[in-house]
Design a protein around this motif. Structure first.
Motif, PDB file in Angstrom:
ATOM      1  N   TRP A 118       0.843  -1.201   0.000  1.00 45.44           N
ATOM      2  CA  TRP A 118       0.000   0.000   0.000  1.00 45.44           C
ATOM      3  C   TRP A 118       0.880   1.254   0.000  1.00 45.44           C
ATOM      4  O   TRP A 118       0.633   2.196  -0.762  1.00 45.44           O
ATOM      5  N   ALA A 119       1.929   1.235   0.830  1.00 47.68           N
ATOM      6  CA  ALA A 119       2.835   2.386   0.885  1.00 47.68           C
ATOM      7  C   ALA A 119       3.556   2.553  -0.446  1.00 47.68           C
ATOM      8  O   ALA A 119       3.685   3.663  -0.966  1.00 47.68           O
ATOM      9  N   ARG A 120       4.007   1.417  -1.033  1.00 48.37           N
ATOM     10  CA  ARG A 120       4.715   1.496  -2.315  1.00 48.37           C
ATOM     11  C   ARG A 120       3.808   2.048  -3.413  1.00 48.37           C
ATOM     12  O   ARG A 120       4.244   2.812  -4.277  1.00 48.37           O
ATOM     13  N   GLN A 161      16.754   6.641  -5.887  1.00 49.79           N
ATOM     14  CA  GLN A 161      15.580   6.921  -5.065  1.00 49.79           C
ATOM     15  C   GLN A 161      14.275   6.651  -5.789  1.00 49.79           C
ATOM     16  O   GLN A 161      13.226   6.717  -5.182  1.00 49.79           O
ATOM     17  N   SER A 162      14.334   6.373  -7.095  1.00 52.31           N
ATOM     18  CA  SER A 162      13.072   6.225  -7.815  1.00 52.31           C
ATOM     19  C   SER A 162      12.616   4.779  -7.801  1.00 52.31           C
ATOM     20  O   SER A 162      13.413   3.858  -7.649  1.00 52.31           O
ATOM     21  N   SER A 163      11.299   4.603  -7.989  1.00 49.34           N
ATOM     22  CA  SER A 163      10.770   3.244  -8.005  1.00 49.34           C
ATOM     23  C   SER A 163      10.042   2.927  -9.297  1.00 49.34           C
ATOM     24  O   SER A 163       9.755   1.773  -9.551  1.00 49.34           O
ATOM     25  N   ASN A 176       1.270   4.059  -3.106  1.00 50.94           N
ATOM     26  CA  ASN A 176       0.867   5.453  -2.927  1.00 50.94           C
ATOM     27  C   ASN A 176       2.033   6.416  -2.916  1.00 50.94           C
ATOM     28  O   ASN A 176       1.862   7.592  -2.628  1.00 50.94           O
ATOM     29  N   SER A 177       3.224   5.924  -3.171  1.00 48.05           N
ATOM     30  CA  SER A 177       4.372   6.815  -3.244  1.00 48.05           C
ATOM     31  C   SER A 177       5.247   6.369  -4.409  1.00 48.05           C
ATOM     32  O   SER A 177       6.228   5.667  -4.232  1.00 48.05           O
ATOM     33  N   LEU A 178       4.806   6.731  -5.618  1.00 48.98           N
ATOM     34  CA  LEU A 178       5.533   6.301  -6.819  1.00 48.98           C
ATOM     35  C   LEU A 178       6.456   7.427  -7.254  1.00 48.98           C
ATOM     36  O   LEU A 178       5.997   8.488  -7.659  1.00 48.98           O
ATOM     37  N   TRP A 179       7.748   7.190  -7.150  1.00 49.78           N
ATOM     38  CA  TRP A 179       8.706   8.204  -7.574  1.00 49.78           C
ATOM     39  C   TRP A 179       9.243   7.798  -8.937  1.00 49.78           C
ATOM     40  O   TRP A 179       9.848   6.742  -9.099  1.00 49.78           O
ATOM     41  N   GLY A 204       0.403  10.703  -5.349  1.00 43.82           N
ATOM     42  CA  GLY A 204       1.666  10.318  -4.724  1.00 43.82           C
ATOM     43  C   GLY A 204       2.787  10.173  -5.718  1.00 43.82           C
ATOM     44  O   GLY A 204       3.821   9.600  -5.404  1.00 43.82           O
ATOM     45  N   ASN A 255       0.771  14.739  -8.632  1.00 43.16           N
ATOM     46  CA  ASN A 255       1.128  14.766  -7.207  1.00 43.16           C
ATOM     47  C   ASN A 255      -0.003  14.241  -6.333  1.00 43.16           C
ATOM     48  O   ASN A 255       0.234  13.734  -5.255  1.00 43.16           O
ATOM     49  N   ARG A 264      11.909  12.053  -9.617  1.00 44.62           N
ATOM     50  CA  ARG A 264      13.167  11.974  -8.882  1.00 44.62           C
ATOM     51  C   ARG A 264      14.300  11.995  -9.884  1.00 44.62           C
ATOM     52  O   ARG A 264      14.265  11.254 -10.865  1.00 44.62           O
TER      53      ARG A 264
END
Lengths: 312, 210
Positions: free
Chosen positions: B46-48, B89-91, B50-53, B80, B77, B84
């Motif tokens: 869930w965290a991954r 740091q990016s996913s 909602n935070s897509l860099w 999420g 934005n 980057r």
């Protein structure tokens, strides 16, 4: 020995942990709030309020992390040690036994030392990552820090002369009894110098030369990832809020409750944000020359002003 | 060049000179199991999601569709998504359209430097079958032979709306725990490497860019 018994020390440590938690959460929340305000300026909706928390969790849950050496590990640790150390010696709520932290054990100079400490630790850590942009970011960051510390240190010396004490609690105590007693009124010259230094400290435009995402990919933390980055992000929120609390204590009469603290720190932060959204980034030489010119002059004047206040 | 990879624990790094071999790691990447407790893994996913860099690396003409994502009109934005500038740091890696052989080399370097779990979205028709460049001498026709792909947003070019839709589809997949590209890459490492080395003639980098 400062503490009478082990019990007192333990309860102090417990209270400090609570303060640490509240300040970190507040820092993360206000970070999201500021992002949303900037987004509104640009006509966007912006990130959800939970975004900074999710980002930290995401980085913590990354499966892989590579290392560049021991200092690379220690960089973020030193950084957060600087953040925690700075907060530890600041009285967060004036007159509160619970939230005065260890402010009786250390004075203003120790706080300023801790503010340096984290930056230098990060410089060592980012230096070992070996990325050229990290080195450029470090060089820029440290030179800008040297520049803005001059007006800030001058302002602090001015306040120390004015109140004739190094203790933060006593400085806050001297400002109680209404807004006319705040340093911003009684010694507005020092406040002006320090607020200009704050622009450099918070690292928003026009003084974001060390992060500069578009030219040197976000500078010092370029190589930091996964759990290292979540540690750095936590510290960014904690350290940011701590600096604002320090400014509130020095210049805006401190706070007697959490509500007052949040309103005051938010308004202090907004100064940096309003300047940040209105101005583009300085070049390195422009940023450093700026601090050595007008803010430093104002800082020198504030010492003369404080001396005049004493003799008058 | 053929079959230069062995199945032992270290990589040969045969593309490097002896001096350079001392500078680079020759360790093999390894696969990572999900957390043993399902609730923890679901929470992590869930965290991954909602935070897509996104790695800010435009690899083809589709990169022009990435820029509007951050503007007031699309405002990614909200979901999420953030850009980057560094692969560490990016996913999310968005392959913006066709990948030439020259770019593929850089894509591989960037992809391997990203920290897992990492996700790849292919934009446009070109990474699927070559699109209008299908018979070009220097364009990759089937992109998932070289890097595991999680999602395709097809079209020529897909509009930013399609990109936003595909990001939301990716979030769904991540939450369901179906995006394990990094593990697939490691498990079929030799196959992917052989494919990469078949097209990249001047292989002068380590076999895995740590």
């Amino acid at each position: 020995m400062i503490f009478d018994s082990m019990n007192e020390w333990l309860s102090k440590a417990g209270y400090f942990s609570l303060t640490l938690l509240i300040v970190t959460f507040y820092g993360l929340f206000v970070g999201a709030l500021i992002e949303r305000i900037i987004a509104k300026v640009q006509g966007r909706i912006g990130i959800p309020y939970s975004q900074p928390f999710i980002n930290i969790l995401k980085n913590f849950f990354k499966r892989t992390a590579i290392s560049h050496g021991i200092m690379f590990y220690l960089g973020p640790v030193f950084r957060i040690a600087g953040g925690i150390g700075t907060l530890a010696f600041i009285p967060v709520i004036y007159g509160s036994e619970m939230f005065s932290n260890f402010s009786t054990a250390g004075d203003l100079f120790l706080v300023i030392y801790f503010m340096f400490f984290g930056q230098l630790g990060m410089a060592l850590g980012a230096g070992e990552s070996g990325h050229p942009y990290s080195a450029i970011g470090i060089a820029r960051g440290l030179s800008q820090m040297t520049a803005y510390e001059v007006p800030f240190a001058l302002a602090v010396i001015s306040i120390v002369i004015q109140y004739d004490t190094l203790s933060l609690t006593e400085i806050v105590a001297a400002q109680q009894g209404g807004w006319q007693n705040w340093t911003v009124i009684t010694n507005w010259v020092a406040t002006l110098a320090a607020m200009l230094a704050l622009l450099g400290m918070t690292g928003y435009s026009p003084f974001d030369i060390f992060l500069a995402p578009q030219e040197i990919p976000i500078g010092p933390p370029t190589e930091f990832h996964s759990a290292y980055l979540s540690l750095l992000q936590t510290n960014r929120a904690l350290f940011g809020a701590t600096k604002l609390i320090l400014f509130m204590n020095l210049f805006f009469g401190g706070a007697t409750g959490w509500g007052e603290l949040m309103i005051k720190t938010f308004l202090i932060y907004m100064v940096a944000i309003v300047v940040g959204v209105a101005f583009p980034r300085f070049r390195v030489d422009q940023a450093i020359r700026f601090f050595f010119k007008i803010p430093t002059l104002i800082g020198v004047m504030s010492i003369i002003y404080a001396q005049m206040l004493l003799t008058a | 060049m053929k079959n230069s990879l062995n199945t032992e624990d270290t990589l040969e790094n045969s593309g490097l000179t002896e001096e350079e071999q001392l500078l680079f790691s020759n360790a093999r990447p390894r696969a990572y199991e999900p957390y043993p407790i399902k609730a923890v893994e679901d929470f992590a996913n869930w965290a991954r999601a909602n935070s897509l860099w996104i790695l800010a690396f435009g690899t083809g003409c589709g990169a022009i569709e990435l820029r509007p994502l951050m503007t007031a009109r699309f405002d990614a934005n909200r979901f999420g998504v953030a850009g980057r500038p560094t692969p560490r740091q990016s996913s999310v890696f968005i392959i913006g359209g066709y990948a030439s052989v020259k770019t593929l080399k850089r894509i591989i370097r960037s992809y391997e430097q990203m920290q897992g779990p990492k996700f790849v979205i292919c934009l446009g028709i070109c990474p699927i079958n070559g699109g209008m460049y299908f018979d070009s001498y220097n364009t990759i026709n089937q992109f998932d032979q070289y890097i595991p792909v999680d999602l395709y947003a097809t079209g020529c070019m897909p509009r930013p709306e399609a990109l936003v839709a595909s990001i939301m589809a990716l979030q769904k997949k991540i939450k369901a725990g179906e995006c394990d590209g990094a593990n697939r890459y490691v498990e079929n490492f030799d196959w992917y490497k052989a494919n990469q080395k078949k097209v990249i003639k001047n292989w002068d980098m380590p076999d895995y860019n740590w």
